[in-house]
Design an enzyme around this catalytic site. Structure first.
Site, short mmCIF file in Angstrom:
data_model
loop_
_atom_site.label_atom_id
_atom_site.label_comp_id
_atom_site.label_asym_id
_atom_site.label_seq_id
_atom_site.Cartn_x
_atom_site.Cartn_y
_atom_site.Cartn_z
N ARG A 122 -16.96 14.93 -12.34
CA ARG A 122 -16.28 15.75 -11.33
C ARG A 122 -15.38 16.76 -12.02
O ARG A 122 -14.16 16.68 -11.95
CB ARG A 122 -15.52 14.86 -10.39
CG ARG A 122 -16.48 13.96 -9.67
CD ARG A 122 -15.98 13.58 -8.34
NE ARG A 122 -17.07 13.71 -7.41
CZ ARG A 122 -16.98 13.43 -6.12
NH1 ARG A 122 -15.84 13.04 -5.63
NH2 ARG A 122 -18.01 13.57 -5.34
N GLN A 127 -19.57 21.25 -10.64
CA GLN A 127 -19.50 21.14 -9.18
C GLN A 127 -20.84 21.53 -8.52
O GLN A 127 -21.26 20.90 -7.55
CB GLN A 127 -18.40 22.05 -8.66
CG GLN A 127 -17.65 21.43 -7.52
CD GLN A 127 -16.28 22.04 -7.33
OE1 GLN A 127 -15.88 22.94 -8.05
NE2 GLN A 127 -15.56 21.57 -6.35
N ASP A 130 -23.48 18.68 -8.35
CA ASP A 130 -23.00 17.41 -7.82
C ASP A 130 -23.68 17.04 -6.50
O ASP A 130 -23.28 17.50 -5.43
CB ASP A 130 -21.48 17.51 -7.64
CG ASP A 130 -20.85 16.19 -7.26
OD1 ASP A 130 -21.59 15.22 -7.03
OD2 ASP A 130 -19.62 16.14 -7.18
N SER A 133 -21.52 15.43 -3.68
CA SER A 133 -20.79 16.39 -2.85
C SER A 133 -21.71 17.04 -1.83
O SER A 133 -21.40 17.10 -0.64
CB SER A 133 -20.19 17.51 -3.70
OG SER A 133 -19.02 17.08 -4.29
N TYR A 229 -10.28 10.95 -7.45
CA TYR A 229 -10.69 9.93 -6.49
C TYR A 229 -9.48 9.11 -6.04
O TYR A 229 -8.47 9.04 -6.74
CB TYR A 229 -11.67 8.96 -7.13
CG TYR A 229 -13.07 9.48 -7.31
CD1 TYR A 229 -13.84 9.80 -6.21
CD2 TYR A 229 -13.63 9.60 -8.57
CE1 TYR A 229 -15.15 10.24 -6.36
CE2 TYR A 229 -14.94 10.04 -8.74
CZ TYR A 229 -15.69 10.35 -7.62
OH TYR A 229 -16.97 10.78 -7.78
P1 NAD Z 1 -15.06 9.65 -1.84
O1 NAD Z 1 -16.39 9.75 -1.15
O2 NAD Z 1 -14.92 8.73 -2.97
O3 NAD Z 1 -13.98 9.22 -0.72
C1 NAD Z 1 -13.84 9.86 0.50
C2 NAD Z 1 -12.37 9.98 0.87
O4 NAD Z 1 -11.85 8.71 1.23
C3 NAD Z 1 -11.48 10.52 -0.26
O5 NAD Z 1 -10.85 11.71 0.17
C4 NAD Z 1 -10.48 9.38 -0.48
O6 NAD Z 1 -9.20 9.86 -0.84
C5 NAD Z 1 -10.47 8.71 0.88
N1 NAD Z 1 -9.91 7.34 0.89
C6 NAD Z 1 -10.06 6.34 0.00
N2 NAD Z 1 -9.36 5.26 0.39
C7 NAD Z 1 -8.76 5.57 1.57
C8 NAD Z 1 -7.91 4.87 2.46
N3 NAD Z 1 -7.53 3.62 2.23
N4 NAD Z 1 -7.48 5.52 3.57
C9 NAD Z 1 -7.87 6.79 3.82
N5 NAD Z 1 -8.67 7.50 3.01
C10 NAD Z 1 -9.11 6.90 1.90
O7 NAD Z 1 -14.55 11.06 -2.32
P2 NAD Z 1 -15.19 12.51 -2.24
O8 NAD Z 1 -15.13 12.99 -0.87
O9 NAD Z 1 -16.54 12.51 -2.86
O10 NAD Z 1 -14.24 13.38 -3.19
C11 NAD Z 1 -12.89 13.13 -3.41
C12 NAD Z 1 -12.24 14.35 -4.06
O11 NAD Z 1 -12.91 14.77 -5.25
C13 NAD Z 1 -12.21 15.55 -3.17
O12 NAD Z 1 -10.92 16.10 -3.21
C14 NAD Z 1 -13.14 16.55 -3.78
O13 NAD Z 1 -12.75 17.89 -3.58
C15 NAD Z 1 -13.09 16.18 -5.22
N6 NAD Z 1 -14.38 16.55 -5.84
C16 NAD Z 1 -14.37 17.31 -6.97
C17 NAD Z 1 -15.58 17.69 -7.55
C18 NAD Z 1 -15.61 18.55 -8.78
O14 NAD Z 1 -14.60 19.08 -9.18
N7 NAD Z 1 -16.78 18.70 -9.42
C19 NAD Z 1 -16.79 17.26 -6.99
C20 NAD Z 1 -16.75 16.46 -5.84
C21 NAD Z 1 -15.53 16.11 -5.28
#
Ligand code: NAD
Length: 368
Positions: A122, A127, A130, A133, A229
């Site tokens: 990540r 990005q 991915d 995503s 994460y």
């Molecule tokens: P994910 O699928 O692992 O989780 C989904 C969401 O659930 C996350 O936002 C997490 O904070 C939330 N969560 C976990 N426990 C929780 C709880 N107890 N209560 C409420 N919410 C909870 O995560 P995701 O959506 O794949 O990505 C997370 C972050 O990573 C995002 O901010 C995204 O922008 C970033 N990201 C960056 C890249 C990159 O830079 N290449 C790629 C993908 C995602």
């Protein structure tokens, strides 16, 4: 160099790893692409679209794979499929190494190198490669549509000769990639939207989409790890969050839950007692169903009716929007292949900051 694209065989899988647009781009760079007959059919890409993009359409799996240096799939191959690989081939697919024991002997036999698409790091540079995503974007969108169709209510406000209808209230739990897309989709459909996440950075993103952030007191400054994460909450934090969410859940019509913690079961955010207090007719679409669910009553792939509250354990959702899910998946794979290509062929350099972490099997040897 030749890239093979087999037809997916896993139950309910309707996607294909490369859509014709990405095939066309690869062909233009001098790569030969062989697509198995009907590989794109379930995603509405006929063989003729692949042929028009410059691919060769092969009638069998064996023909597709016999000369392919790289094989790209959505799902991990079966042992029989893996035995059809050319010796020394590179597989690019979702792989989930922890559940891959059955296919390993075949991969060893063929000295296959596996790049696991769940492991794309990540980092900003990766990005566009991915798939987690891109497929989460699809899931967040579709979850709201599924919820809307299960609800006994409209989502938007309506002003009609038969009276006025108040807009429905949608609540999105977990506002990462899927959650933010769910917020945007529910807003476009006219719902009043609120959301919650444990990571502090999310609050502004939620608000910028026109949703309200609830239970801000439950955010902890250390909730996010270095990779962006969420960390697992302590028992104390979980109790506090539940108390803050309980009242809010009593007032909503649609809940989409997306909360995940990498490598761990999904956190239980909605207990049976909380469901018992929700209004009949409320719909919960649980996108975390495959990793245990965010609702205690979730059953993967099923709709549970708990005194009029419907809980859908959503699984394989990206596969239900197969055209665009495949197009996005394919663009991710294309960008990865372009990154790996040197002098017209794909090489896996274990020191590369993207290929290194993704490589779970190197020339038939499992890596940790
Ligand atoms: P994910 O699928 O692992 O989780 C989904 C969401 O659930 C996350 O936002 C997490 O904070 C939330 N969560 C976990 N426990 C929780 C709880 N107890 N209560 C409420 N919410 C909870 O995560 P995701 O959506 O794949 O990505 C997370 C972050 O990573 C995002 O901010 C995204 O922008 C970033 N990201 C960056 C890249 C990159 O830079 N290449 C790629 C993908 C995602």
């Amino acid at each position: 160099m030749q890239i093979g694209v087999p037809r997916e065989t896993a139950p309910r899988e309707r996607r294909v790893a490369l859509a014709p647009d990405s095939v066309g781009r690869l062909v233009k760079t001098g790569v030969r692409v062989v697509v198995e007959h009907d590989a794109g059919a379930a995603a509405s890409f006929p063989d003729s679209a692949y042929a028009a993009a410059g691919a060769t359409v092969a009638s069998t799996l064996a023909e597709t794979l016999a000369e392919s240096d790289v094989v790209t799939k959505v799902q991990r191959p079966s042992p029989a499929e893996a035995l059809a690989f050319k010796t020394g081939a590179i597989l690019v697919s979702l792989f989930q190494p922890a559940a891959s024991a059955e296919v390993m002997p075949a991969l060893v036999d063929r000295a296959v190198t596996v790049l696991s698409l769940e492991r794309v790091p990540r980092i900003t540079r990766a990005q566009s490669m991915d798939v987690l995503s891109s497929q989460s974007t699809v899931a967040g969108y579709k979850a709201v549509l599924i919820g809307a169709s299960m609800m006994p209510k409209f989502l938007p406000m309506l002003t009609t000769a038969a009276g006025n209808i108040a807009p429905a209230k949608a609540f999105i739990l977990g506002a990462g990639v899927a959650g933010l897309q769910a917020i945007a989709t529910a807003r476009r459909l006219g719902a009043i939207v609120s959301a919650f996440d444990v990571r502090p950075a999310v609050r502004e993103q939620v608000q910028s989409l026109g949703a309200t952030f609830v239970a801000a007191d439950a955010i902890a400054s250390d909730a996010e790890d270095k990779r962006g994460y969420a960390r697992e909450q302590t028992a104390e934090q979980q109790k506090r969050t539940a108390a803050l969410l309980q009242d809010h859940l009593k007032q909503v019509d649609l809940v989409v839950t997306t909360a995940q913690i990498p490598g761990r079961p999904a956190p239980t955010l909605i207990t049976e007692a909380m469901v018992a207090e929700m209004r009949p007719g409320t719909v919960i679409v649980d996108l975390a169903a495959e990793t245990g669910g965010n609702c205690a009553l979730t059953k993967p792939g099923e709709i549970v009716d708990a005194n009029g509250v419907l809980i859908f354990g959503a699984i394989d959702i990206p596969s239900t929007v197969p055209t665009h899910a495949s197009q996005m998946f394919g663009r991710n794979v294309l960008t990865l292949l372009q990154h790996l290509m040197k002098d017209g062929s794909v090489t896996v350099n274990l020191n590369d900051e993207i290929a290194g972490p993704m490589c779970v099997v190197y020339q038939g040897q499992a890596r940790t």
